[in-house]
Design a protein around this motif. Sequence first.
Motif, PDB file in Angstrom:
ATOM      1  N   ASN A 207       0.984  -0.739   0.319  1.00 36.12           N
ATOM      2  CA  ASN A 207      -0.257   0.138   0.230  1.00 36.12           C
ATOM      3  C   ASN A 207       0.878   1.074   0.202  1.00 36.12           C
ATOM      4  N   ASN A 208       1.841   1.219   0.697  1.00 34.75           N
ATOM      5  CA  ASN A 208       3.107   2.587   0.886  1.00 34.75           C
ATOM      6  C   ASN A 208       3.631   2.140  -0.394  1.00 34.75           C
ATOM      7  N   ALA A 209       4.105   1.464  -0.837  1.00 29.04           N
ATOM      8  CA  ALA A 209       5.090   1.848  -2.234  1.00 29.04           C
ATOM      9  C   ALA A 209       4.026   2.076  -3.353  1.00 29.04           C
ATOM     10  N   LYS A 210       2.871   1.869  -3.713  1.00 29.07           N
ATOM     11  CA  LYS A 210       2.382   1.910  -4.599  1.00 29.07           C
ATOM     12  C   LYS A 210       2.070   4.128  -5.026  1.00 29.07           C
ATOM     13  N   GLN A 211       1.932   4.293  -3.226  1.00 28.44           N
ATOM     14  CA  GLN A 211       1.744   5.594  -3.389  1.00 28.44           C
ATOM     15  C   GLN A 211       2.854   6.410  -2.895  1.00 28.44           C
ATOM     16  N   HIS A 212       4.133   5.907  -2.749  1.00 27.88           N
ATOM     17  CA  HIS A 212       4.994   6.294  -2.764  1.00 27.88           C
ATOM     18  C   HIS A 212       5.649   7.032  -1.330  1.00 27.88           C
ATOM     19  N   LYS A 265      12.921  -5.724   0.643  1.00 24.47           N
ATOM     20  CA  LYS A 265      13.824  -5.190  -0.793  1.00 24.47           C
ATOM     21  C   LYS A 265      12.832  -6.174  -1.486  1.00 24.47           C
ATOM     22  N   THR A 266      11.958  -7.637  -1.434  1.00 26.11           N
ATOM     23  CA  THR A 266      11.420  -8.456  -2.415  1.00 26.11           C
ATOM     24  C   THR A 266      10.212  -7.825  -3.016  1.00 26.11           C
ATOM     25  N   VAL A 267       9.541  -7.118  -2.245  1.00 26.40           N
ATOM     26  CA  VAL A 267       8.193  -6.509  -2.414  1.00 26.40           C
ATOM     27  C   VAL A 267       8.129  -5.224  -3.379  1.00 26.40           C
ATOM     28  N   ILE A 268       9.436  -4.232  -2.664  1.00 26.44           N
ATOM     29  CA  ILE A 268       9.767  -2.870  -3.897  1.00 26.44           C
ATOM     30  C   ILE A 268      10.056  -3.917  -4.976  1.00 26.44           C
ATOM     31  N   ALA A 269      10.963  -4.322  -5.036  1.00 22.44           N
ATOM     32  CA  ALA A 269      11.393  -5.027  -6.275  1.00 22.44           C
ATOM     33  C   ALA A 269      10.154  -5.627  -7.625  1.00 22.44           C
ATOM     34  N   GLN A 270       9.422  -6.457  -6.591  1.00 24.42           N
ATOM     35  CA  GLN A 270       8.745  -7.179  -7.657  1.00 24.42           C
ATOM     36  C   GLN A 270       7.547  -5.608  -7.954  1.00 24.42           C
ATOM     37  N   LEU A 271       7.162  -4.968  -7.298  1.00 23.94           N
ATOM     38  CA  LEU A 271       6.321  -3.519  -7.871  1.00 23.94           C
ATOM     39  C   LEU A 271       7.132  -2.856  -9.171  1.00 23.94           C
ATOM     40  N   ILE A 280       8.830   3.683  -6.778  1.00 20.00           N
ATOM     41  CA  ILE A 280       9.171   2.465  -6.065  1.00 20.00           C
ATOM     42  C   ILE A 280      10.618   1.944  -6.432  1.00 20.00           C
ATOM     43  N   SER A 281      11.099   2.057  -4.908  1.00 17.71           N
ATOM     44  CA  SER A 281      13.006   2.126  -4.917  1.00 17.71           C
ATOM     45  C   SER A 281      13.192   1.577  -3.262  1.00 17.71           C
ATOM     46  N   GLU A 282      14.439   0.940  -3.263  1.00 18.27           N
ATOM     47  CA  GLU A 282      14.546   1.357  -1.619  1.00 18.27           C
ATOM     48  C   GLU A 282      15.003   2.658  -1.100  1.00 18.27           C
ATOM     49  N   GLU A 283      14.924   3.523  -1.907  1.00 20.06           N
ATOM     50  CA  GLU A 283      14.692   4.685  -1.403  1.00 20.06           C
ATOM     51  C   GLU A 283      13.766   4.952   0.155  1.00 20.06           C
ATOM     52  N   LEU A 284      12.591   4.336  -0.171  1.00 17.51           N
ATOM     53  CA  LEU A 284      11.957   4.562   0.439  1.00 17.51           C
ATOM     54  C   LEU A 284      12.071   3.755   1.206  1.00 17.51           C
ATOM     55  N   ILE A 285      12.559   2.950   1.539  1.00 17.98           N
ATOM     56  CA  ILE A 285      12.953   2.329   3.262  1.00 17.98           C
ATOM     57  C   ILE A 285      13.221   3.376   4.264  1.00 17.98           C
ATOM     58  N   THR A 286      12.482   3.287   5.194  1.00 16.08           N
ATOM     59  CA  THR A 286      13.326   4.022   6.487  1.00 16.08           C
ATOM     60  C   THR A 286      13.350   3.383   7.704  1.00 16.08           C
ATOM     61  N   HIS A 287      14.058   3.202   8.267  1.00 13.55           N
ATOM     62  CA  HIS A 287      14.600   2.682   9.830  1.00 13.55           C
ATOM     63  C   HIS A 287      13.876   3.466  10.878  1.00 13.55           C
ATOM     64  N   VAL A 288      13.384   2.216  11.383  1.00 18.47           N
ATOM     65  CA  VAL A 288      12.305   3.521  12.876  1.00 18.47           C
ATOM     66  C   VAL A 288      12.647   2.593  14.524  1.00 18.47           C
ATOM     67  N   ALA A 289      12.431   3.411  15.268  1.00 19.02           N
ATOM     68  CA  ALA A 289      12.708   2.588  16.635  1.00 19.02           C
ATOM     69  C   ALA A 289      12.354   1.462  16.735  1.00 19.02           C
ATOM     70  N   ASP A 290      13.127   0.261  17.315  1.00 26.24           N
ATOM     71  CA  ASP A 290      12.887  -0.779  17.437  1.00 26.24           C
ATOM     72  C   ASP A 290      11.340  -0.876  17.843  1.00 26.24           C
ATOM     73  N   ARG A 291      10.469  -2.192  17.940  1.00 26.69           N
ATOM     74  CA  ARG A 291       9.572  -2.383  18.877  1.00 26.69           C
ATOM     75  C   ARG A 291       9.981  -2.956  20.023  1.00 26.69           C
ATOM     76  N   LEU A 292       9.155  -2.651  21.226  1.00 33.33           N
ATOM     77  CA  LEU A 292       9.230  -3.326  22.507  1.00 33.33           C
ATOM     78  C   LEU A 292       9.608  -4.015  22.596  1.00 33.33           C
ATOM     79  N   GLY A 293      10.284  -5.151  23.255  1.00 33.15           N
ATOM     80  CA  GLY A 293      10.285  -6.654  23.439  1.00 33.15           C
ATOM     81  C   GLY A 293       9.990  -7.198  22.501  1.00 33.15           C
ATOM     82  N   HIS A 294      11.321  -6.865  20.603  1.00 33.49           N
ATOM     83  CA  HIS A 294      10.921  -7.281  19.556  1.00 33.49           C
ATOM     84  C   HIS A 294      12.070  -8.368  19.289  1.00 33.49           C
ATOM     85  N   ASP A 295      11.343  -9.523  19.339  1.00 31.47           N
ATOM     86  CA  ASP A 295      11.757 -11.025  18.899  1.00 31.47           C
ATOM     87  C   ASP A 295      13.115 -11.828  17.638  1.00 31.47           C
TER      88      ASP A 295
END
Length: 354
Positions: A207-212, A265-271, A280-295
């Motif tokens: 959804n996000n990638a289609k809307q850049h 990256k797979t979804v980006i390449a496919q779309l 639609i490229s890997e420039e859309l990737i944004t690293h955010v603070a990790d989820r609390l207690g993330h396994d």
Amino acid sequence: MKTYLVTGCAGFIGSNFVHYMLDKYEDIRLINLDKLTYAGNLENLQDIEDDARHIFVQGDICDKALVTDLIAKYDPDYVINFAAESHVDRSIKNPEIFVESNVLGTVNLLQCCKDAWYDAEAKTWKAGKKYLQVSTDEVYGALGAEGYFMETTPLCPHSPYSASKASADMFVKAFHDTYGMPMNITRCSNNYGPYQFPEKLIPLLINNAKQHKKLPVYGDGMQIRDWLYVMDHCKAIDMVANGGKDGEVYNVGGHNERPNIFIVKTVIAQLHDRLKDEGISEELITHVADRLGHDRRYGIDPTKIKEDLGWYPETPFEKGIVLTIDWYLAHPEWMSHVTSGEYQKYYEQMYKNK
């Protein structure tokens, strides 16, 4: 004719299960119960609304009178519980809602089944009845770099969501051990496929990638999950319901372990390739603070279900991700409808300020 009471039927996995069962069996009746919260969507069942084998009821699994009436009226052979609050981020924000739906709702279902199926004086159960709890591998906690979750792995949940699912599992097991209730529990790895609400990774990315829009990735994105195509999961639930050994737990895994960043990256390449869209490229990737207690890693050993029932995952990730993206691209109106209103508020709360 077999009758199933399917709770959470308008959600992601539940609606896929309803489609799977109606496609596979002619002589079947599905009593489908859903509260229709944000993730329960009647559009998921729109193409079968005129099928006489499918009876939809809007309601809450916590409603004792409703569940009692449904069991009395339709006398289901199987009660299959998909109904659950299921998103970890929401559970961190509002854990009490997860206790109500996932724990109290499960206990209510169990008690209603017991009232209908159990002869307390004779201490016997009606023949041909079974309760099946659809659970998650998250109840096991986290794995290191090696090894797999087995059915004997101790439960060690790390989030309010997984704690509520572990609690529900323990109540199901307690009803079996205390009263002899005929039951099974299935614990699956990460599902993906059609009708998945876009708070989850793959449809959110699409959804996000289609809307850049930015593609939020928790931490370094190296959290590893075992990805299971939803129809393979539906097949497993059907096989456990009809052939699983009484009282047993079955792990259902896809043998498709991938880091989250690989999925992104797979979804980006496919779309990018499918839509011929340079935005639609890997420039859309944004690293955010990790989820609390993330396994860090989940991985399932499905040997038991293979040996007992002959189940195996038929869909490798490389095929399943194409099928999934194809479905979302073919159903833009579905995505548009489910991402309006409350979803927009949720998305801003979860990701906008991270």
